[in-house]
Design a protein around this motif. Structure first.
Motif, PDB file in Angstrom:
ATOM      1  N   ALA A   1       0.643  -1.391  -0.343  1.00 31.81           N
ATOM      2  CA  ALA A   1      -0.208   0.068  -0.183  1.00 31.81           C
ATOM      3  C   ALA A   1       0.946   1.579   0.183  1.00 31.81           C
ATOM      4  O   ALA A   1       0.776   1.737  -1.206  1.00 31.81           O
ATOM      5  CB  ALA A   1      -0.803  -0.053   1.101  1.00 31.81           C
ATOM      6  N   GLU A   2       2.454   1.038   0.791  1.00 35.04           N
ATOM      7  CA  GLU A   2       3.105   2.045   0.721  1.00 35.04           C
ATOM      8  C   GLU A   2       3.610   2.901  -0.251  1.00 35.04           C
ATOM      9  O   GLU A   2       4.179   4.271  -0.957  1.00 35.04           O
ATOM     10  CB  GLU A   2       4.080   2.418   1.901  1.00 35.04           C
TER      11      GLU A   2
ATOM     12  N   GLN B   1      -5.553  -0.727  -6.453  1.00 37.11           N
ATOM     13  CA  GLN B   1      -4.579  -0.896  -5.069  1.00 37.11           C
ATOM     14  C   GLN B   1      -4.536  -2.399  -5.084  1.00 37.11           C
ATOM     15  O   GLN B   1      -3.356  -3.453  -4.185  1.00 37.11           O
ATOM     16  CB  GLN B   1      -4.194  -0.215  -3.976  1.00 37.11           C
TER      17      GLN B   1
ATOM     18  N   ILE C   1       2.082   1.537  -3.473  1.00 34.11           N
ATOM     19  CA  ILE C   1       0.545   2.427  -4.674  1.00 34.11           C
ATOM     20  C   ILE C   1       0.177   2.984  -4.660  1.00 34.11           C
ATOM     21  O   ILE C   1      -0.648   4.200  -5.618  1.00 34.11           O
ATOM     22  CB  ILE C   1      -0.128   0.688  -4.701  1.00 34.11           C
ATOM     23  N   THR C   2      -0.259   3.491  -3.582  1.00 33.31           N
ATOM     24  CA  THR C   2      -1.093   4.761  -2.959  1.00 33.31           C
ATOM     25  C   THR C   2      -0.413   5.749  -3.256  1.00 33.31           C
ATOM     26  O   THR C   2      -0.528   6.940  -2.964  1.00 33.31           O
ATOM     27  CB  THR C   2      -1.487   4.841  -1.390  1.00 33.31           C
ATOM     28  N   LYS C   3       1.210   6.072  -3.961  1.00 32.22           N
ATOM     29  CA  LYS C   3       1.959   7.500  -4.228  1.00 32.22           C
ATOM     30  C   LYS C   3       1.665   7.164  -5.924  1.00 32.22           C
ATOM     31  O   LYS C   3       1.852   8.475  -5.969  1.00 32.22           O
ATOM     32  CB  LYS C   3       3.538   6.801  -3.986  1.00 32.22           C
ATOM     33  N   HIS C   4       0.911   6.288  -6.292  1.00 29.57           N
ATOM     34  CA  HIS C   4       0.934   6.688  -7.723  1.00 29.57           C
ATOM     35  C   HIS C   4      -0.911   6.412  -8.302  1.00 29.57           C
ATOM     36  O   HIS C   4      -1.263   7.549  -9.528  1.00 29.57           O
ATOM     37  CB  HIS C   4       1.766   5.549  -8.496  1.00 29.57           C
ATOM     38  N   GLU C   5      -1.406   5.448  -7.249  1.00 32.46           N
ATOM     39  CA  GLU C   5      -3.191   5.449  -7.487  1.00 32.46           C
ATOM     40  C   GLU C   5      -3.616   5.476  -6.359  1.00 32.46           C
ATOM     41  O   GLU C   5      -4.064   5.224  -5.566  1.00 32.46           O
ATOM     42  CB  GLU C   5      -2.760   4.113  -8.065  1.00 32.46           C
ATOM     43  N   SER C   6      -4.756   6.364  -6.463  1.00 31.35           N
ATOM     44  CA  SER C   6      -5.675   6.720  -5.389  1.00 31.35           C
ATOM     45  C   SER C   6      -7.005   5.524  -5.519  1.00 31.35           C
ATOM     46  O   SER C   6      -7.654   4.946  -4.533  1.00 31.35           O
ATOM     47  CB  SER C   6      -6.424   8.147  -4.763  1.00 31.35           C
ATOM     48  N   LYS C   7      -6.995   4.883  -6.598  1.00 34.18           N
ATOM     49  CA  LYS C   7      -8.863   4.811  -6.514  1.00 34.18           C
ATOM     50  C   LYS C   7      -8.488   2.829  -6.008  1.00 34.18           C
ATOM     51  O   LYS C   7      -7.190   1.800  -6.240  1.00 34.18           O
ATOM     52  CB  LYS C   7      -8.700   3.602  -7.932  1.00 34.18           C
ATOM     53  N   ALA C   8      -8.668   2.018  -5.136  1.00 31.69           N
ATOM     54  CA  ALA C   8      -8.833   0.793  -4.388  1.00 31.69           C
ATOM     55  C   ALA C   8      -9.043  -0.196  -5.210  1.00 31.69           C
ATOM     56  O   ALA C   8      -8.620  -1.022  -4.615  1.00 31.69           O
ATOM     57  CB  ALA C   8     -10.755   0.974  -2.986  1.00 31.69           C
TER      58      ALA C   8
END
Length: 540
Positions: free
Chosen positions: A341-342, A354, A344-351
Motif C-alpha cells: 500500500a505504501e 491497489q 501503490i498509493t503514491k501513484h494510484e488512489s482508486k482502491a
C-alpha cells in the motif's frame, strides 16, 4: 500464384491467424479462405518442435528480430524484439507458458471498451473452447476439456516425471515472504504462488497451425503483403510485395501482430495522416491512433550462483540424467503480486487499482541466454516482470516499402510507477532467492551478466539500494515479447475488430488489446481469437 479470390483473406499466419483461418474454413457455410504468411512453413524443423531447442531459433530465420530505436530509459540501448516469422508465428518461438491474466484485468478491458463480452465472464466460454485441460476433475466453469490446445501443469506433465529438486525450496521461500499458495485460481484471481501451466503435447510444442488444422485453407507462405486494396472506403483484397493481387469477397482480416499490423495499415493508407503524407502514401482514412499505445511486459532477468553445482539443481549439471527434465523449460512456480500500500498509493488512489497484480516472478532452473552466464549447472535464474506497465511506445513506418522493418520505439521503464513496481519486485525476488527458507543455504550469490556494455556491474543483494537495482534494470532489463495495443480496440477498431472508417476490414491479433494484461498472452490470444472469429461467422 495467379490472381486469386476467396471469401476471406487472412493476413498473417501466426497464432491468431491460423486459428481464424481454420475456424472460418470449418464453419457451416464452408467459405473459401486464403491465409498469407510472410515466413516459411517450419514443419520438419527439429528445433521448432521443442521448447528448449527453440531457444536456438531466436534471432534466426524464423524470427523477425526487429531492432528497436534506442530507448532513453534503458541506457539508450537498442532492444532486439523477437517475433515469429513463420507459419505459427509466436507459437513456434514461445516457451509454452499458459497463464491467463487476472479476472480484474479482463474486467478493465471490458470497461475501457464498454462491452462485457471482453470481461472475465465474457471470456470464459472462449477459454473453455480453446482448452483441452489435463485434469477432468477441474472446475468446468473455469476450464475446457474438449478444445484443441493441450494445457497441463508442470507437476502432471509426462506422468509426473518432471521432478525438479528446487520445487519445494522455492515454494517455501515465497511462503516465508508471505505469498499465499493459489493453486485453484478461484474466480479468476492469479494473486499468489501458482503452479506453472504449459501448452504442450507430451512435452513437445503445439504450434497453432497443428492445433487448428488448415486442410481446407489455401495457405501461401513466404508471401509478403504490401497493402490492403480498396474501392472507396471498402476493403476489396490485398496487394502483395511483388505486385500480385488477391480479392476478398467478404472480408480482409489482419493478424500480423503488434508490430506488423500497424505497418500494414499505414502502408494501406490507414493511420496518422502526417506520417502517411511524409512517406507519400495516399490517405484512405486518417486514424491517428494506429501504431500508438504499444505496451509490453518489461522485465529483468537475474542469475544466481549455486553453492553446490553437482547437486543437480540446474540444467547442465551432470546429475540431470532423466530425459523428462529436459522437456520444456525447467520451472515450477509463478508468483503474481500487488504492490504494498505504501508504494501503490503514491501513484494510484482508486482502491480497485491497489488490488491489482503489478509484477510477476518466475524461477527457472536454467539461465536462459543471460549474457556471460554459462548453462553448466552452476546457476539458476529468475524473471521479474511488470504485469501492468504504464509506459507506452509507438510503431511507425520508415518507408513505403513493405520489406523495410517498422520503426519501433518501445519506451520501456518511462514512468514513476513502472520504476517503483519493478524495483520492489526485484527486491522481493532477491529476498526469496538469497535469504528466505532453504534457498539461502542453496544459493551463494547473484551473478551479474557480463559482456559488451556491462562493465562495472556488481552482484545485487537483498538489501541493495534502490539506485543499484534501478541501474541494473536500466542497463539489463528487457521485454518478454508480449507486445500489443497498436491497433487498440476503441481507438483503431471497434469491439468486434472492425477497423473504424473502413468496411470489410478487421484486425484480430494482439494489436487490438487496449491495455496491458497480466499472465502471458497466448492463453488470452487463443480465447480472444475464438470470440472474434465467432463474430465474423455470425456476421456472415
Amino acid at each position: 500464384m495467379a490472381h486469386l479470390a476467396a471469401d476471406y483473406i487472412v493476413v498473417g499466419g501466426g497464432l491468431t491467424g491460423c486459428l481464424i483461418a481454420s475456424r472460418l474454413s470449418q464453419s457451416d457455410r464452408k467459405p473459401e479462405v486464403i491465409l498469407l504468411e510472410a515466413g516459411p512453413d517450419p514443419y520438419g524443423n527439429a528445433a521448432a518442435a521443442g521448447f528448449l531447442s527453440g531457444l536456438s531459433l531466436l534471432g534466426g530465420e524464423l524470427d523477425y528480430a526487429y531492432q528497436s530505436e534506442p530507448v532513453a530509459n534503458t541506457a539508450h540501448r537498442i532492444h532486439s524484439l523477437n517475433s515469429g516469422k513463420a507459419l505459427g508465428g509466436g507459437s513456434i518461438l514461445n516457451f509454452g507458458g499458459w497463464l491467463r491474466a487476472d479476472a480484474l484485468d479482463y474486467d478493465e478491458w471490458a470497461d475501457v471498451v464498454g462491452d462485457k463480452r471482453w470481461s472475465y465472464e465474457g471470456f470464459k466460454p472462449w477459454f473453455r473452447k480453446s482448452e483441452h485441460f489435463y485434469d477432468a476433475s477441474a472446475d468446468a466453469d473455469q476450464h475446457g476439456f474438449d478444445g484443441p490446445m493441450d494445457v497441463i501443469s508442470v507437476s502432471a506433465s509426462l506422468s509426473g516425471a518432471r521432478k525438479y529438486l528446487l520445487r519445494e525450496p522455492v515454494k517455501t521461500a515465497w511462503s516465508e515472504l508471505g505469498v499465499s499458495l493459489n493453486l485453484q485460481k478461484d474466480n479468476g484471481t492469479i494473486t499468489g504462488l501458482a503452479e506453472m501451466y504449459e501448452n504442450s503435447r507430451n512435452g513437445m510444442r503445439q504450434p497453432s497451425y497443428t492445433a487448428y488444422p488448415l486442410n481446407d485453407v489455401k495457405v501461401f507462405t513466404e508471401t509478403i503483403v504490401h497493402r490492403i486494396t480498396f474501392s472507396g472506403s471498402t476493403a476489396t483484397g490485398v496487394e502483395l510485395a511483388d505486385g500480385r493481387k488477391a480479392t476478398a469477397r467478404k472480408e480482409v482480416i489482419i493478424c500480423a501482430g503488434a508490430y506488423r499490423t500497424p505497418q500494414i495499415l499505414m502502408l494501406s493508407g490507414i493511420g496518422p495522416s502526417t506520417t502517411l503524407s511524409e512517406q507519400g502514401i495516399p490517405v484512405v482514412y486518417n486514424s491517428p491512433h494506429v501504431g500508438q499505445n504499444l505496451h509490453d511486459h518489461f522485465a529483468i532477468y537475474l542469475a544466481f550462483r549455486l553453492r553446490d553445482p553437482s547437486a543437480g539443481y540446474a540444467l547442465g549439471s551432470a546429475a540431470w540424467q532423466d530425459p523428462a527434465l529436459f522437456k520444456s523449460l525447467p520451472w515450477d512456480w509463478v508468483v503474481s503480486q500487488p504492490l504494498p500500500a505504501e508504494i501503490i498509493t503514491k501513484h494510484e488512489s482508486k482502491a480497485e487499482k491497489q488490488k491489482r497484480n503489478l509484477y510477476e516472478v518466475i524461477t527457472l532452473y536454467v539461465p536462459p541466454g543471460i549474457p556471460g552466464i554459462p548453462i553448466d549447472g552452476t546457476h539458476i535464474a529468475t524473471s521479474t516482470m511488470l504485469l501492468l506497465p504504464t509506459s507506452r511506445g509507438t510503431v511507425s513506418i520508415q518507408s513505403s516499402d513493405p520489406k523495410d522493418p517498422p520503426r519501433i520505439q518501445p519506451n520501456y521503464f518511462s514512468t514513476p510507477l513502472d520504476r517503483d513496481a519493478l524495483i520492489h519486485g526485484t527486491r522481493q525476488t532477491l529476498k526469496a532467492i538469497l535469504t528466505a527458507g532453504p534457498m539461502k543455504s542453496i544459493v551463494e550469490s547473484e551473478t551479474p551478466p557480463s559482456g559488451e556494455g556491462l562493465d562495472g556491474l556488481t552482484p545485487l543483494t537483498a538489501d541493495a539500494s534502490d539506485e543499484a537495482i534501478e541501474d541494473r534494470i536500466r542497463r539489463t532489463g528487457m521485454q518478454h515479447h508480449h507486445s500489443g495495443g497498436t491497433a487498440a480496440m476503441g481507438k483503431v477498431v471497434d469491439v468486434e475488430g472492425k477497423v473504424f472508417g473502413i468496411n470489410r476490414l478487421r484486425v484480430a491479433d494482439a494489436s487490438v488489446i487496449p491495455i496491458p494484461l497480466g499472465g502471458h498472452p497466448q492463453a488470452t490470444l487463443y480465447a480472444m481469437a475464438e470470440q472474434l472469429v465467432s463474430m465474423i461467422i455470425d456476421d456472415a
